[in-house]
Design a protein around this motif. Sequence first.
Motif, PDB file in Angstrom:
ATOM      1  N   GLN A 285      40.742  38.315  32.020  1.00  0.00           N
ATOM      2  CA  GLN A 285      39.838  37.369  32.676  1.00  0.00           C
ATOM      3  C   GLN A 285      40.528  36.030  32.927  1.00  0.00           C
ATOM      4  OE1 GLN A 285      36.427  37.410  30.024  1.00  0.00           O
ATOM      5  NE2 GLN A 285      35.385  38.964  31.245  1.00  0.00           N
ATOM      6  N   TYR A 286      41.311  35.580  31.964  1.00  0.00           N
ATOM      7  CA  TYR A 286      42.031  34.310  32.148  1.00  0.00           C
ATOM      8  C   TYR A 286      43.019  34.426  33.305  1.00  0.00           C
ATOM      9  CZ  TYR A 286      44.636  30.068  31.042  1.00  0.00           C
ATOM     10  OH  TYR A 286      45.229  28.826  31.110  1.00  0.00           O
ATOM     11  N   ALA A 287      43.762  35.534  33.320  1.00  0.00           N
ATOM     12  CA  ALA A 287      44.749  35.734  34.385  1.00  0.00           C
ATOM     13  C   ALA A 287      44.082  35.829  35.750  1.00  0.00           C
ATOM     14  CB  ALA A 287      45.565  36.995  34.116  1.00  0.00           C
ATOM     15  N   GLU A 288      42.888  36.442  35.803  1.00  0.00           N
ATOM     16  CA  GLU A 288      42.191  36.633  37.068  1.00  0.00           C
ATOM     17  C   GLU A 288      41.534  35.362  37.582  1.00  0.00           C
ATOM     18  OE1 GLU A 288      41.196  39.663  39.142  1.00  0.00           O
ATOM     19  OE2 GLU A 288      43.221  39.996  38.381  1.00  0.00           O
ATOM     20  N   PHE A 289      40.934  34.605  36.692  1.00  0.00           N
ATOM     21  CA  PHE A 289      40.050  33.517  37.125  1.00  0.00           C
ATOM     22  C   PHE A 289      40.629  32.114  36.962  1.00  0.00           C
ATOM     23  CE2 PHE A 289      37.107  36.986  35.709  1.00  0.00           C
ATOM     24  CZ  PHE A 289      36.771  37.409  36.981  1.00  0.00           C
ATOM     25  N   GLU A 290      41.805  32.009  36.366  1.00  0.00           N
ATOM     26  CA  GLU A 290      42.423  30.690  36.209  1.00  0.00           C
ATOM     27  C   GLU A 290      43.602  30.505  37.169  1.00  0.00           C
ATOM     28  OE1 GLU A 290      41.300  28.205  34.434  1.00  0.00           O
ATOM     29  OE2 GLU A 290      39.617  29.419  33.678  1.00  0.00           O
ATOM     30  N   PHE A 291      43.678  31.352  38.184  1.00  0.00           N
ATOM     31  CA  PHE A 291      44.684  31.219  39.245  1.00  0.00           C
ATOM     32  C   PHE A 291      46.117  31.185  38.688  1.00  0.00           C
ATOM     33  CE2 PHE A 291      40.765  29.028  40.548  1.00  0.00           C
ATOM     34  CZ  PHE A 291      40.412  29.819  41.628  1.00  0.00           C
ATOM     35  N   THR A 292      46.394  32.089  37.777  1.00  0.00           N
ATOM     36  CA  THR A 292      47.730  32.150  37.170  1.00  0.00           C
ATOM     37  C   THR A 292      48.741  32.849  38.085  1.00  0.00           C
ATOM     38  OG1 THR A 292      47.256  34.262  36.091  1.00  0.00           O
ATOM     39  CG2 THR A 292      46.706  32.253  34.858  1.00  0.00           C
ATOM     40  N   GLY A 293      48.251  33.661  39.001  1.00  0.00           N
ATOM     41  CA  GLY A 293      49.153  34.452  39.835  1.00  0.00           C
ATOM     42  C   GLY A 293      49.707  35.663  39.117  1.00  0.00           C
ATOM     43  N   LEU A 294      49.234  35.886  37.896  1.00  0.00           N
ATOM     44  CA  LEU A 294      49.720  36.996  37.071  1.00  0.00           C
ATOM     45  C   LEU A 294      48.864  38.226  37.310  1.00  0.00           C
ATOM     46  CD1 LEU A 294      51.743  37.652  34.690  1.00  0.00           C
ATOM     47  CD2 LEU A 294      49.824  37.149  33.153  1.00  0.00           C
ATOM     48  N   ARG A 295      49.507  39.367  37.525  1.00  0.00           N
ATOM     49  CA  ARG A 295      48.766  40.607  37.704  1.00  0.00           C
ATOM     50  C   ARG A 295      48.717  41.391  36.411  1.00  0.00           C
ATOM     51  NH1 ARG A 295      49.584  45.697  41.988  1.00  0.00           N
ATOM     52  NH2 ARG A 295      47.746  46.846  41.239  1.00  0.00           N
ATOM     53  N   LEU A 296      47.523  41.766  36.001  1.00  0.00           N
ATOM     54  CA  LEU A 296      47.311  42.676  34.882  1.00  0.00           C
ATOM     55  C   LEU A 296      46.435  43.819  35.389  1.00  0.00           C
ATOM     56  CD1 LEU A 296      46.429  40.230  31.935  1.00  0.00           C
ATOM     57  CD2 LEU A 296      48.667  41.065  32.626  1.00  0.00           C
ATOM     58  N   PRO A 297      46.678  45.041  34.941  1.00  0.00           N
ATOM     59  CA  PRO A 297      45.839  46.163  35.392  1.00  0.00           C
ATOM     60  C   PRO A 297      44.369  45.906  35.088  1.00  0.00           C
ATOM     61  CG  PRO A 297      47.795  46.965  34.269  1.00  0.00           C
ATOM     62  CD  PRO A 297      47.759  45.483  34.050  1.00  0.00           C
ATOM     63  N   SER A 298      43.513  46.145  36.069  1.00  0.00           N
ATOM     64  CA  SER A 298      42.081  45.883  35.895  1.00  0.00           C
ATOM     65  C   SER A 298      41.450  46.915  34.966  1.00  0.00           C
ATOM     66  CB  SER A 298      41.366  45.931  37.243  1.00  0.00           C
ATOM     67  OG  SER A 298      41.875  44.947  38.115  1.00  0.00           O
ATOM     68  N   PRO A 299      40.602  46.475  34.043  1.00  0.00           N
ATOM     69  CA  PRO A 299      39.902  47.434  33.180  1.00  0.00           C
ATOM     70  C   PRO A 299      38.868  48.207  33.988  1.00  0.00           C
ATOM     71  CG  PRO A 299      39.053  45.216  32.824  1.00  0.00           C
ATOM     72  CD  PRO A 299      40.220  45.069  33.738  1.00  0.00           C
ATOM     73  N   ARG A 300      38.617  49.438  33.603  1.00  0.00           N
ATOM     74  CA  ARG A 300      37.587  50.242  34.268  1.00  0.00           C
ATOM     75  C   ARG A 300      36.353  50.258  33.377  1.00  0.00           C
ATOM     76  NH1 ARG A 300      37.195  53.855  38.377  1.00  0.00           N
ATOM     77  NH2 ARG A 300      35.574  55.449  38.195  1.00  0.00           N
ATOM     78  N   TYR A 301      35.204  49.999  33.982  1.00  0.00           N
ATOM     79  CA  TYR A 301      33.953  49.946  33.236  1.00  0.00           C
ATOM     80  C   TYR A 301      33.292  51.319  33.219  1.00  0.00           C
ATOM     81  CZ  TYR A 301      34.407  44.879  33.476  1.00  0.00           C
ATOM     82  OH  TYR A 301      34.850  43.591  33.340  1.00  0.00           O
TER      83      TYR A 301
END
Length: 368
Positions: free
Chosen positions: A83-99
């Motif tokens: 969530q931090y990587a996605e929403f704080e504009f880090t430019g870092l890609r992490l695999p998205s969790p599946r719900y």
Amino acid sequence: MFKNYTMNEKIPQEVLEAFTSYSPDLPDHSAGKIKIEVAGGGLINHSYKVSCEFVPDFFLQQINKYVFEHPEHVQENYITIWQYAEFEFTGLRLPSPRYYNKLATLFADKKGNYWRAFEFIAGARMLTIAEKPRQAKATAIAFATFTSAFADFNVHLLKTVIPDFHNLSFRFNQFEKALKGELYERMVKGLPLIEEMKQRERYKHFYEIIIESGEFPQRVMHHDAKIANVLFSIKTGKVICLVDFDTVMPGYYFSDLGDMIRSMSCSHDENSTDFDNLHIRKDFYEAIITGYLKVMIGQFTESEKKYIHYAGLLMIYMQALRFLTDYLNGDIYYRVNYPEQNFDRAKNQLLLLKSLEDFLKNEYKFSV
């Protein structure tokens, strides 16, 4: 990377139903035909690629609850950094969790086993070893970029999923306790290595300076920094992203950098018994250091910069201690393929440590 799924590794139907039946756009929509392949390479968790007819492919993983006493903490850490990587504009890609429903990402089956799923990243490959210095440098840049992205993150929000994992004082105390054991034949055979370890107790003392000094801040560390945990693009050869974030915890500067030096700058891996030819490869070592500093130089403190070359020394010494400790204890932690393997592993790491000590003295005039 993948092999055919067999019934011996059966995934509970309830797990498949949970992660294949829910999609945010099409909740409760049938996935159609399902194909499962075992993802090889991991030593801790069981991992699979799940291909579906009507929903996107995904990566399914069972968390090893014997290694991770609190699987929920492992997943909580991942969601926090994602969530931090996605929403704080880090430019870092992490695999998205599946719900598996609108909010949940960690599924507990009827036997009490824990499962989670991620997006499957197509067009990627994993390397087991760094074949060229540029691959080692790209790996170092990738892990440095990960830590750098969390420069303003509160590391204390992360759970400690494996207590004392890279705590050198703790590992040295385990070693000392093992010296009081009753496997006397192993004790006798291990005496030369035991003495070498004792002679290098200064590394433990330096670690204690690190944790007591404000000049070595805790940072977000991956704690399993090896090239096998980097996805490379099949088309371009460039890094796509890191994977396997189970051991992400607060840590110190030497952890990821030191582990990359240990695993990529050596001429042979930790299971090799080609002791006469085991050495540090200068071009790989320099590629790792320069790659890591390219990203972290502006964030490191003066002390971290000054003692940058201690990173490999600390991690190799720690791993030598762990292998020797397990040998003296009767091989209770590391899986072995023959009775003396942990002794050979400890000898391997000690020789690598000596090679690094000599290398640093000759190439960098760095006194250890």
